[in-house]
Design an enzyme around this catalytic site. Sequence first.
Site, PDB file in Angstrom:
ATOM      1  N   GLY A  29      -5.300 -37.095  27.618  1.00 41.12           N
ATOM      2  CA  GLY A  29      -5.313 -36.869  26.362  1.00 41.12           C
ATOM      3  C   GLY A  29      -5.178 -35.329  26.358  1.00 41.12           C
ATOM      4  N   ASN A  30      -5.887 -34.649  25.274  1.00 38.45           N
ATOM      5  CA  ASN A  30      -5.623 -33.291  25.036  1.00 38.45           C
ATOM      6  C   ASN A  30      -6.709 -32.278  24.019  1.00 38.45           C
ATOM      7  OD1 ASN A  30      -5.239 -33.657  21.595  1.00 38.45           O
ATOM      8  ND2 ASN A  30      -3.507 -35.061  21.962  1.00 38.45           N
ATOM      9  N   ARG A  31      -6.682 -31.444  23.609  1.00 37.18           N
ATOM     10  CA  ARG A  31      -7.181 -30.417  23.207  1.00 37.18           C
ATOM     11  C   ARG A  31      -7.458 -30.912  21.991  1.00 37.18           C
ATOM     12  NH1 ARG A  31      -9.028 -27.321  27.197  1.00 37.18           N
ATOM     13  NH2 ARG A  31      -7.309 -26.290  28.959  1.00 37.18           N
ATOM     14  N   SER A  32      -6.926 -31.315  21.019  1.00 32.68           N
ATOM     15  CA  SER A  32      -7.418 -31.430  19.359  1.00 32.68           C
ATOM     16  C   SER A  32      -8.534 -31.796  19.152  1.00 32.68           C
ATOM     17  CB  SER A  32      -6.411 -32.765  18.888  1.00 32.68           C
ATOM     18  OG  SER A  32      -6.757 -33.416  17.725  1.00 32.68           O
ATOM     19  N   ALA A  96      -2.949 -35.180  17.279  1.00 30.71           N
ATOM     20  CA  ALA A  96      -1.761 -35.004  18.403  1.00 30.71           C
ATOM     21  C   ALA A  96      -1.737 -36.394  18.756  1.00 30.71           C
ATOM     22  CB  ALA A  96      -2.735 -33.499  18.452  1.00 30.71           C
TER      23      ALA A  96
END
Length: 222
Positions: A29-32, A96
């Site tokens: 995943g990512n931090r969005s 993102a």
Amino acid sequence: QAERLLMGARVLLTAGPTREPLDPVRYLGNRSSGRMGYALASALVNLGAQVVLVTGPTVSPLPRVSKVIQVETALEMHRAVMNEVGECAIFVATAAVADYRPMEIATHKIKKDAAELTLHLIRNPDILADVAALKAPPFTVGFAAETENLEQHARAKLTAKKLNMIAANQVGGERGGFEHDENALTVFWRDGQCGLPMMSKTQLARELADLIAEHYRGHHAT
Ligand code: C5P
């Protein structure tokens, strides 16, 4: 009351991160946080637009829009966007999206037997580029997060992906970007640009929505 520049216009907007499953319990995943996208969705609604939001999983409160489609992976987001885009005059890609996904999703939880583990990843489709490449594309707006040479990279993306506008922000600094309440953007279009200085994401979203509305209308007048 402010001028309702987008009265009746249908806007498709992606927001949030994507999750790319590795096994039944893990994902990449990512931090969005989705906050910038949700704030922009609200600002577009305030200009009279009918907003269809395609969002990855977030803990941020959802904005009040015409329709929300919740997805997890980039492939699901791609499918949802392609299903909806035909009806839409404007496409705004704030999501993102993971550039890569695991080639295989393990059926069972991956065990920690080995000292090293190699993941094989495969490129995800570029949703924004695919929309802009349609035969009759909507007015398309992309985002770019850059750590250096902001203008050069943003302009390269504007041209390569055949976008109408791109909103670029400098990431990796002390202020702004992911997980912050404020942000600053420079917006580029073919023959111009506009700097929006560091401010709250809500205020920034209002100013960006105004810019999008203005250019969308200008684009249609020609
Ligand atoms: O090329 P880059 O990933 O920096 O482009 C960012 C822009 O493209 C953002 O607007 C993002 O939402 C969009 N994007 C997309 N699908 C991808 C990757 C990026 O829609 N697979």
